[in-house]
Design a protein around this motif. Structure first.
Motif, PDB file in Angstrom:
ATOM      1  N   ILE A 129       0.931  -1.284  -0.023  1.00 30.14           N
ATOM      2  CA  ILE A 129      -0.145  -0.172  -0.104  1.00 30.14           C
ATOM      3  C   ILE A 129       0.868   1.277  -0.066  1.00 30.14           C
ATOM      4  O   ILE A 129       0.526   2.335  -0.670  1.00 30.14           O
ATOM      5  CB  ILE A 129      -0.820  -0.074   1.028  1.00 30.14           C
ATOM      6  CG1 ILE A 129      -2.083   0.990   0.847  1.00 30.14           C
ATOM      7  CG2 ILE A 129      -0.322   0.377   2.584  1.00 30.14           C
ATOM      8  CD1 ILE A 129      -3.196   0.895   1.952  1.00 30.14           C
ATOM      9  N   PHE A 130       2.069   1.171   0.551  1.00 29.21           N
ATOM     10  CA  PHE A 130       3.122   2.409   0.555  1.00 29.21           C
ATOM     11  C   PHE A 130       3.370   2.232  -0.835  1.00 29.21           C
ATOM     12  O   PHE A 130       3.584   3.440  -1.462  1.00 29.21           O
ATOM     13  CB  PHE A 130       4.224   1.798   1.539  1.00 29.21           C
ATOM     14  CG  PHE A 130       5.570   2.801   1.100  1.00 29.21           C
ATOM     15  CD1 PHE A 130       5.424   4.151   1.465  1.00 29.21           C
ATOM     16  CD2 PHE A 130       6.409   2.090   0.597  1.00 29.21           C
ATOM     17  CE1 PHE A 130       6.673   4.997   1.074  1.00 29.21           C
ATOM     18  CE2 PHE A 130       7.751   2.873   0.123  1.00 29.21           C
ATOM     19  CZ  PHE A 130       7.646   4.428   0.415  1.00 29.21           C
ATOM     20  N   LEU A 131       3.716   1.426  -1.586  1.00 30.31           N
ATOM     21  CA  LEU A 131       4.581   1.323  -2.968  1.00 30.31           C
ATOM     22  C   LEU A 131       3.331   1.772  -3.957  1.00 30.31           C
ATOM     23  O   LEU A 131       3.684   2.611  -4.870  1.00 30.31           O
ATOM     24  CB  LEU A 131       4.856  -0.111  -3.371  1.00 30.31           C
ATOM     25  CG  LEU A 131       6.176  -0.542  -2.705  1.00 30.31           C
ATOM     26  CD1 LEU A 131       6.380  -2.233  -3.189  1.00 30.31           C
ATOM     27  CD2 LEU A 131       7.526   0.356  -2.858  1.00 30.31           C
ATOM     28  N   ALA A 132       2.164   1.370  -3.618  1.00 26.08           N
ATOM     29  CA  ALA A 132       1.032   1.989  -4.557  1.00 26.08           C
ATOM     30  C   ALA A 132       1.136   3.648  -4.430  1.00 26.08           C
ATOM     31  O   ALA A 132       0.901   4.288  -5.448  1.00 26.08           O
ATOM     32  CB  ALA A 132      -0.128   1.504  -4.205  1.00 26.08           C
ATOM     33  N   ALA A 133       1.151   4.019  -3.121  1.00 24.13           N
ATOM     34  CA  ALA A 133       0.991   5.527  -3.134  1.00 24.13           C
ATOM     35  C   ALA A 133       2.056   6.126  -3.666  1.00 24.13           C
ATOM     36  O   ALA A 133       2.271   7.317  -4.134  1.00 24.13           O
ATOM     37  CB  ALA A 133       0.888   5.824  -1.570  1.00 24.13           C
ATOM     38  N   PHE A 134       3.437   5.497  -3.376  1.00 26.85           N
ATOM     39  CA  PHE A 134       4.653   6.034  -3.791  1.00 26.85           C
ATOM     40  C   PHE A 134       4.677   6.280  -5.476  1.00 26.85           C
ATOM     41  O   PHE A 134       4.895   7.214  -6.061  1.00 26.85           O
ATOM     42  CB  PHE A 134       5.819   5.174  -3.576  1.00 26.85           C
ATOM     43  CG  PHE A 134       7.154   5.710  -4.110  1.00 26.85           C
ATOM     44  CD1 PHE A 134       7.565   7.088  -3.164  1.00 26.85           C
ATOM     45  CD2 PHE A 134       7.998   5.543  -4.870  1.00 26.85           C
ATOM     46  CE1 PHE A 134       8.809   7.430  -3.611  1.00 26.85           C
ATOM     47  CE2 PHE A 134       9.330   5.929  -5.245  1.00 26.85           C
ATOM     48  CZ  PHE A 134       9.753   6.906  -4.842  1.00 26.85           C
ATOM     49  N   VAL A 135       4.102   5.017  -6.063  1.00 26.79           N
ATOM     50  CA  VAL A 135       3.892   5.009  -7.442  1.00 26.79           C
ATOM     51  C   VAL A 135       2.925   6.168  -8.165  1.00 26.79           C
ATOM     52  O   VAL A 135       3.299   6.914  -9.120  1.00 26.79           O
ATOM     53  CB  VAL A 135       3.552   3.671  -8.006  1.00 26.79           C
ATOM     54  CG1 VAL A 135       3.250   3.893  -9.435  1.00 26.79           C
ATOM     55  CG2 VAL A 135       4.565   2.718  -8.025  1.00 26.79           C
ATOM     56  N   ARG A 136       1.806   6.481  -7.384  1.00 25.35           N
ATOM     57  CA  ARG A 136       1.051   7.513  -7.575  1.00 25.35           C
ATOM     58  C   ARG A 136       1.755   8.889  -7.387  1.00 25.35           C
ATOM     59  O   ARG A 136       1.344   9.780  -8.051  1.00 25.35           O
ATOM     60  CB  ARG A 136      -0.382   7.385  -6.769  1.00 25.35           C
ATOM     61  CG  ARG A 136      -1.068   5.938  -7.262  1.00 25.35           C
ATOM     62  CD  ARG A 136      -1.968   5.800  -6.421  1.00 25.35           C
ATOM     63  NE  ARG A 136      -3.280   6.570  -6.786  1.00 25.35           N
ATOM     64  CZ  ARG A 136      -4.575   6.427  -6.051  1.00 25.35           C
ATOM     65  NH1 ARG A 136      -4.727   5.865  -5.170  1.00 25.35           N
ATOM     66  NH2 ARG A 136      -5.580   7.050  -6.800  1.00 25.35           N
ATOM     67  N   PHE A 137       2.547   9.012  -6.491  1.00 23.20           N
ATOM     68  CA  PHE A 137       3.380  10.026  -6.160  1.00 23.20           C
ATOM     69  C   PHE A 137       4.103  10.663  -7.524  1.00 23.20           C
ATOM     70  O   PHE A 137       4.305  11.621  -7.936  1.00 23.20           O
ATOM     71  CB  PHE A 137       4.199   9.897  -5.040  1.00 23.20           C
ATOM     72  CG  PHE A 137       5.560  10.918  -5.245  1.00 23.20           C
ATOM     73  CD1 PHE A 137       5.094  12.457  -4.765  1.00 23.20           C
ATOM     74  CD2 PHE A 137       6.603  10.257  -5.223  1.00 23.20           C
ATOM     75  CE1 PHE A 137       6.419  13.210  -4.784  1.00 23.20           C
ATOM     76  CE2 PHE A 137       7.709  11.079  -4.953  1.00 23.20           C
ATOM     77  CZ  PHE A 137       7.557  12.646  -4.876  1.00 23.20           C
ATOM     78  N   ILE A 138       4.921   9.377  -7.750  1.00 18.44           N
ATOM     79  CA  ILE A 138       5.793   9.857  -9.366  1.00 18.44           C
ATOM     80  C   ILE A 138       4.937  10.025 -10.342  1.00 18.44           C
ATOM     81  O   ILE A 138       5.353  10.868 -11.146  1.00 18.44           O
ATOM     82  CB  ILE A 138       6.598   8.341  -9.578  1.00 18.44           C
ATOM     83  CG1 ILE A 138       7.665   7.988  -8.357  1.00 18.44           C
ATOM     84  CG2 ILE A 138       7.442   8.467 -10.828  1.00 18.44           C
ATOM     85  CD1 ILE A 138       8.635   9.079  -8.278  1.00 18.44           C
TER      86      ILE A 138
END
Length: 422
Positions: A76-85
């Motif tokens: 769920i952290f990685l998903a948020a980070f990808v959306r940040f990018i």
């Protein structure tokens, strides 16, 4: 609200959800405003709407993938980070001298990818909330989050309109990216805290079935709970009725501008949206505690009755009466939805919980646009009165089904208790 105040892990988890939701709404409004200024704005706005709506159909698959995920907090952290990018990239693109249409097409693709990732991220939420607060508190937790998200959704639209006066489109894209990064860090902090304590929140079991086996298992477990599947379908019809009443009311308002408007036409429509949103938010946040002793069947029957009263009130032509009935319908329907989800969580295996929630959310989501399309088509082909009468018939049938299922379930429960006592 108590669970939010008392549970620090849930508080951080919730704030992360609120942040990402608010940023998304702010940017969506900015993007719609930008697209509305293009020469062929109709096509641009349609593409944006498609990029927003289609990923919602992927919730069933997002839930399935979530159940197969071992490290949910990490993902769920990685998903948020990808959306940040992704939205950071959008912010940079706004600064370039790229042609407007090329920019819109790229952002539409980014928006589609981001919301698709969001469907998976959303699937991770239900099992993680259960892990954080436990099954007994799940209803209160989800109800509170749903209510706050509704309030944020309404507020963010007004704030977004104001920010567009002082901020550029690129700045709002960077703001959206920043909310995803902050949300991801908060999600990660909850998981890391318990890893350091060597008491991980996440349960280790994961779903090892294929997609179709998972859906079959989910439906089988739901069907074992007497009346649960019918309650889901009834609530779907109630949500569909609530969504359909709004466009039909706007048609009635347009035909009776001199007697039904409060100020202007646009202001009256906006008021209806606020009333429904406030009703749903307050019902979701405080309803589970206020109506603790009422069963989901009782709430569904009350909601079905209120939906009939709401549609009938439209024939009276009194805008204030319509708004009052809509408010109470939205509030009780919100409580019924929370109670239904609480029941679902306590009756389905944890390892297929996200899949089941995704499946039922797909059912709940699909009914509203179908009902709206059919009844607005009837209104356009004949007149709004025929559409309202058709809606009224559907609501009466829904009420009869709700009463029948309630009585049947009560009888089954009494028989089971008698057998257990014997």
């Amino acid at each position: 609200m108590n669970v939010f105040l008392k549970n620090a892990d849930f508080r951080r988890f919730s704030v992360a959800s609120f942040l990402s939701g608010a940023g998304d709404i702010l940017f969506y409004l900015a993007f719609m405003t930008y697209a509305s200024k293009l020469q062929n704005y109709s096509l641009a706005l349609s593409l944006i709407a498609i990029s927003e709506s289609v990923p919602k159909l992927f919730e069933i698959f997002g839930g399935y993938l979530a159940d197969k995920t071992k490290k949910k907090f990490r993902n769920i952290f990685l998903a948020a980070f990808v959306r940040f990018i992704l939205y950071g990239l959008v912010g940079l693109l706004f600064i370039t001298k790229m042609s407007q249409w090329n920019l819109v097409l790229i952002i539409v693709v980014v928006n589609f990818l981001s919301d698709t990732i969001g469907s998976y991220s959303g699937g991770l939420v239900a099992p993680l909330i259960v892990d954080i607060v436990g099954k007994k508190e799940y209803g209160n937790a989800v109800g509170f989050n749903g209510g706050v998200n509704q309030i944020i959704s309404m507020g963010a639209q007004f704030i977004g309109s104001a920010l567009l006066l002082v901020m550029s489109y690129s700045t709002l894209a960077f703001v959206n990216a920043g909310t995803f990064l902050l949300a991801g860090l908060l999600f990660a902090s909850v998981g890391l805290k318990h890893q350091k304590d060597q008491k991980p929140l996440e349960k280790k079991e994961v779903n090892d079935q294929n997609f179709f086996q998972t859906m079959k298992t989910s439906l089988t477990q739901v069907k074992k709970q007497s009346g649960l599947l019918t309650v889901v379908l009834v609530i779907a019809l109630l949500n569909g009725a609530l969504d359909t009443i709004t466009p039909l009311t706007t048609i009635v308002l347009a035909a009776h501008r001199s007697t039904m408007l409060i100020g202007t036409y646009s202001f009256t429509i906006a008021l209806f949206g606020v009333v429904i949103g406030a009703g749903f938010a307050l019902g979701s946040m405080f309803g589970p505690q206020l109506f603790k002793k009422l069963t989901v069947f009782s709430l569904v029957i009350i909601s079905a009755s209120l939906s009939i009263v709401t549609t009938t009130s439209i024939f009276l032509g009194n805008t204030y009466v319509i708004m009052i009935t809509m408010f109470f319908l939205a509030a009780i329907a919100g409580v019924a939805s929370v109670k239904m989800e609480q029941w679902l969580v306590t009756s389905v295996d944890h390892k297929i919980l996200a899949s089941t929630v995704g499946l039922l959310n797909t059912i709940l989501m699909a009914v509203a646009p179908i009902m709206t399309t059919v009844l607005t088509t009837i209104s356009g082909s004949f007149n709004v009165t025929v559409a309202l009468v058709t809606l009224l018939v559907i609501q009466v049938i829904t009420l009869i089904v709700a009463i029948f299922v309630s009585l049947k379930t009560r009888k089954v429960t009494q028989n089971s208790n008698e057998v257990a006592a014997a």
